[in-house]
Design an enzyme around this catalytic site. Structure first.
Site, PDB file in Angstrom:
ATOM      1  N   GLY A 224       0.646  -1.170   0.010  1.00  0.00           N
ATOM      2  CA  GLY A 224      -0.016  -0.097   0.128  1.00  0.00           C
ATOM      3  C   GLY A 224       0.610   1.308   0.176  1.00  0.00           C
ATOM      4  O   GLY A 224       0.327   2.113  -0.226  1.00  0.00           O
ATOM      5  N   PRO A 259       4.991  -4.960  -0.510  1.00  0.00           N
ATOM      6  CA  PRO A 259       4.732  -3.755  -1.589  1.00  0.00           C
ATOM      7  C   PRO A 259       4.788  -4.081  -2.699  1.00  0.00           C
ATOM      8  O   PRO A 259       5.441  -5.220  -3.506  1.00  0.00           O
ATOM      9  CB  PRO A 259       6.196  -2.990  -1.222  1.00  0.00           C
ATOM     10  CG  PRO A 259       7.260  -4.211  -0.967  1.00  0.00           C
ATOM     11  CD  PRO A 259       6.334  -5.370  -0.125  1.00  0.00           C
ATOM     12  N   GLY A 260       3.780  -3.447  -3.645  1.00  0.00           N
ATOM     13  CA  GLY A 260       3.780  -3.769  -5.218  1.00  0.00           C
ATOM     14  C   GLY A 260       4.124  -2.565  -5.703  1.00  0.00           C
ATOM     15  O   GLY A 260       5.356  -2.476  -6.422  1.00  0.00           O
ATOM     16  N   TYR A 301      -9.952   4.105 -12.831  1.00  0.00           N
ATOM     17  CA  TYR A 301     -10.150   4.710 -11.499  1.00  0.00           C
ATOM     18  C   TYR A 301      -9.863   6.313 -11.713  1.00  0.00           C
ATOM     19  O   TYR A 301      -9.536   7.143 -10.609  1.00  0.00           O
ATOM     20  CB  TYR A 301      -8.656   4.345 -10.653  1.00  0.00           C
ATOM     21  CG  TYR A 301      -8.632   2.891 -10.489  1.00  0.00           C
ATOM     22  CD1 TYR A 301      -9.230   2.142  -9.915  1.00  0.00           C
ATOM     23  CD2 TYR A 301      -7.260   2.299 -11.089  1.00  0.00           C
ATOM     24  CE1 TYR A 301      -9.069   0.798  -9.733  1.00  0.00           C
ATOM     25  CE2 TYR A 301      -7.018   1.011 -11.014  1.00  0.00           C
ATOM     26  CZ  TYR A 301      -7.746   0.119 -10.124  1.00  0.00           C
ATOM     27  OH  TYR A 301      -7.601  -1.021 -10.141  1.00  0.00           O
ATOM     28  N   CYS A 326     -13.096   1.122 -29.029  1.00  0.00           N
ATOM     29  CA  CYS A 326     -14.643   1.360 -29.281  1.00  0.00           C
ATOM     30  C   CYS A 326     -15.404   1.925 -27.880  1.00  0.00           C
ATOM     31  O   CYS A 326     -16.348   1.368 -27.651  1.00  0.00           O
ATOM     32  CB  CYS A 326     -15.344   0.696 -30.111  1.00  0.00           C
ATOM     33  SG  CYS A 326     -14.631   0.338 -31.539  1.00  0.00           S
ATOM     34  N   GLU A 327     -14.799   2.846 -27.187  1.00  0.00           N
ATOM     35  CA  GLU A 327     -15.495   3.001 -25.846  1.00  0.00           C
ATOM     36  C   GLU A 327     -14.965   4.721 -25.577  1.00  0.00           C
ATOM     37  O   GLU A 327     -13.919   5.011 -25.787  1.00  0.00           O
ATOM     38  CB  GLU A 327     -14.810   2.221 -24.523  1.00  0.00           C
ATOM     39  CG  GLU A 327     -14.943   0.866 -24.759  1.00  0.00           C
ATOM     40  CD  GLU A 327     -15.765   0.253 -23.841  1.00  0.00           C
ATOM     41  OE1 GLU A 327     -16.348   1.136 -22.998  1.00  0.00           O
ATOM     42  OE2 GLU A 327     -16.044  -0.988 -23.618  1.00  0.00           O
ATOM     43  N   TYR A 355       0.379  -2.324 -12.084  1.00  0.00           N
ATOM     44  CA  TYR A 355      -1.209  -2.529 -12.621  1.00  0.00           C
ATOM     45  C   TYR A 355      -0.994  -1.896 -13.894  1.00  0.00           C
ATOM     46  O   TYR A 355      -2.406  -1.398 -14.152  1.00  0.00           O
ATOM     47  CB  TYR A 355      -1.760  -1.763 -11.471  1.00  0.00           C
ATOM     48  CG  TYR A 355      -1.714  -2.328 -10.145  1.00  0.00           C
ATOM     49  CD1 TYR A 355      -1.999  -3.721  -9.671  1.00  0.00           C
ATOM     50  CD2 TYR A 355      -1.013  -1.524  -9.176  1.00  0.00           C
ATOM     51  CE1 TYR A 355      -1.801  -3.890  -8.370  1.00  0.00           C
ATOM     52  CE2 TYR A 355      -0.886  -1.858  -7.813  1.00  0.00           C
ATOM     53  CZ  TYR A 355      -1.079  -3.223  -7.512  1.00  0.00           C
ATOM     54  OH  TYR A 355      -0.833  -3.852  -6.257  1.00  0.00           O
TER      55      TYR A 355
HETATM   56  N1  LLP Z   1      -1.087  -6.946  -0.436  1.00  0.00           N
HETATM   57  C1  LLP Z   1      -2.451  -7.360  -0.629  1.00  0.00           C
HETATM   58  C2  LLP Z   1      -3.109  -8.175   0.431  1.00  0.00           C
HETATM   59  C3  LLP Z   1      -2.950  -6.606  -1.440  1.00  0.00           C
HETATM   60  O1  LLP Z   1      -4.344  -6.874  -1.675  1.00  0.00           O
HETATM   61  C4  LLP Z   1      -2.293  -5.606  -2.411  1.00  0.00           C
HETATM   62  C5  LLP Z   1      -3.182  -4.787  -3.482  1.00  0.00           C
HETATM   63  C6  LLP Z   1      -0.868  -5.525  -2.112  1.00  0.00           C
HETATM   64  C7  LLP Z   1      -0.156  -6.197  -1.021  1.00  0.00           C
HETATM   65  C8  LLP Z   1       0.044  -4.727  -3.026  1.00  0.00           C
HETATM   66  O2  LLP Z   1      -0.461  -3.183  -2.751  1.00  0.00           O
HETATM   67  P1  LLP Z   1       0.692  -2.103  -3.299  1.00  0.00           P
HETATM   68  O3  LLP Z   1       1.794  -2.098  -2.422  1.00  0.00           O
HETATM   69  O4  LLP Z   1       0.736  -2.256  -4.669  1.00  0.00           O
HETATM   70  O5  LLP Z   1      -0.540  -0.950  -3.188  1.00  0.00           O
HETATM   71  N2  LLP Z   1      -5.246  -1.939  -9.528  1.00  0.00           N
HETATM   72  C9  LLP Z   1      -5.087  -0.994  -8.525  1.00  0.00           C
HETATM   73  C10 LLP Z   1      -4.443  -1.723  -7.111  1.00  0.00           C
HETATM   74  C11 LLP Z   1      -5.294  -2.729  -6.421  1.00  0.00           C
HETATM   75  C12 LLP Z   1      -4.330  -3.269  -5.243  1.00  0.00           C
HETATM   76  C13 LLP Z   1      -4.796  -4.404  -4.905  1.00  0.00           C
HETATM   77  N3  LLP Z   1      -4.093  -4.874  -3.754  1.00  0.00           N
HETATM   78  C14 LLP Z   1      -4.573   0.194  -9.145  1.00  0.00           C
HETATM   79  O6  LLP Z   1      -3.707  -0.011 -10.367  1.00  0.00           O
HETATM   80  O7  LLP Z   1      -4.257   0.985  -8.509  1.00  0.00           O
END
Ligand code: LLP
Length: 399
Positions: A224, A259-260, A301, A326-327, A355
């Site tokens: 997050g 972290p993603g 979003y 086409c949107e 993402y």
């Molecule tokens: N851990 C869990 C349990 C999660 O559900 C997520 C993301 C993460 C870690 C990684 O979160 P991050 O560090 O990347 O914020 N598609 C959306 C984001 C969806 C995130 C879903 N869960 C976007 O493009 O903003």
């Protein structure tokens, strides 16, 4: 980054990832927790390209996976099985079984029903399932509602009372071993206070569990951590890590984080070519060869991604950057001040490493983009562009 040369070599639309940047982001986060035992489990969903996972595995990262496909990707990329976590609100029996057989670090349970399923599968396999439980601390993450997950109204995790009941059941089961606690309140958090508040709530639960002789070893704070797309607050990793550690005080726990976006978001660029510039009565549009099927965040979003036109700086006024789909929702940017463009100009959409490709699709029978890594000044293809043959491969012999 020489986008022109990369576009010539690999064509567009194209994803380009700066591997040096990914590496330094991982190291920054690891260093922030240096005073404690920690495990950074990269959230595979953000960018699951095997070469990205391999780079992170070589740096020592663990992996947070939400499907058995992601678990398989992590293993294929060289992850250590005992550093893999499997989360998600709806894991199937087959997925749970395969995760157990692979002896991953832990399965993160999201409901009581799932715990009983896992217990019976572990019993059949004559194994003991290591688990954590995802606690929903009912904290408002103050982010986009689609990516906020820590409120009672969200589908994720269980409330504290249910969680406690589950831990007690798990401790007494011969087939479950509770070793961790988990929460994740949302994504793209630029204010860290809600995470720290959640850490405090969950840390109190751990204290109570330890008093019941339930030996929690891993304190998983989820992912997050937000990044800068436009003018967001730059999250201080020092404050983030210290804030969390402050809530744990003397407890002997390994901190896990997932972290993603923080690791890969700013490392990625989506490169697309201008097809035409057009004007209708009210608006100027730059029509490009990339579209919402490649990068859906703006449409889904209303997310902002900065856009540059390679080699041009003088603005020609406001415009929308749109794709061929086409949107009306097919846009990569709205109301940006961009230079006058002509066919063949290159647009670079920034902060597209998280993402981006992972949420892409074949909508309108568009082939998915190629992906390229740049590391130490060298570029290499890490996913070839899809062909029409790839798109129809699973159907054409079944007509
Ligand atoms: N851990 C869990 C349990 C999660 O559900 C997520 C993301 C993460 C870690 C990684 O979160 P991050 O560090 O990347 O914020 N598609 C959306 C984001 C969806 C995130 C879903 N869960 C976007 O493009 O903003």
């Amino acid at each position: 980054m020489n986008f022109k040369a990369l576009a010539q070599k690999y064509k567009t639309p194209l994803y380009v990832y700066d591997f040096d940047h990914i590496k330094s982001r991982y190291n920054e986060l690891k260093d922030a927790f240096h005073a404690r035992k920690s495990l950074i489990c990269y959230a595979v969903k953000a960018n699951s390209n095997l070469s990205v996972l391999k780079l992170l595995a070589e740096l020592g990262a663990g992996f947070d996976c939400v499907s058995i496909g992601e678990v398989r990707r992590a293993i294929m990329a060289g992850a250590k099985k005992y550093q893999i976590i499997f989360s998600g609100v709806g894991k199937s029996d087959d997925e749970l079984k395969e995760a157990l057989e692979n002896e991953i670090l832990m399965i993160n349970l999201e409901s009581e029903a799932e715990m009983y399923r896992l217990e019976s599968i572990a019993k059949e396999l004559n194994l003991k399932a290591r688990i954590s439980i995802r606690i929903n601390p009912d904290v408002d993450a103050k982010t986009h509602p689609y990516i906020s997950t820590g409120l009672n109204e969200n589908k994720f995790g269980v409330d504290i009372t249910t969680g406690k009941k589950m831990y007690i059941y798990a401790k007494n089961s011969p087939h479950i071993e509770p070793i961790g606690v988990h929460f994740h309140i949302g994504s793209q958090l630029t204010n860290i206070e809600p995470i720290i508040e959640a850490a405090g709530i969950v840390s109190e639960l751990v204290r109570e569990l330890k008093a019941l002789d339930i030996d929690i070893k891993f304190f998983d704070v989820g992912g997050g951590v937000g990044i800068v797309y436009q003018n967001e607050n730059n999250v201080s990793l020092y404050d983030y890590a210290q804030g969390i550690l402050g809530q744990l005080s003397a407890q002997d726990l390994t901190i896990v984080c997932e972290p993603g976006r923080f690791i890969v978001g700013n490392a990625g660029y989506f490169v697309t070519s201008v097809l035409y510039e057009k004007f209708n009565k009210q608006k100027r549009f730059i029509v490009v060869d990339g579209a919402m099927n490649d990068l859906i965040r703006p449409s889904l979003y209303g997310a902002y991604h900065d856009v540059n036109v390679v080699g041009k700086n003088t603005s020609a006024g406001l415009c929308d950057v749109v794709g061929p789909i086409c949107e009306s929702g097919d846009f990569l940017a709205k109301n940006l001040n961009l230079p006058a463009c002509e066919s063949g100009d290159l647009l670079v959409v920034k902060s597209a490493g998280a993402y981006g490709f992972t949420m892409s699709s074949n909508y309108n029978s568009r082939a998915r983009a190629a992906e390229v890594a740049v590391q130490d000044g060298e570029d290499r293809l890490i996913r070839r562009r899809e062909s029409f043959e790839d798109i129809v491969a699973l159907e054409k012999d079944l007509m």
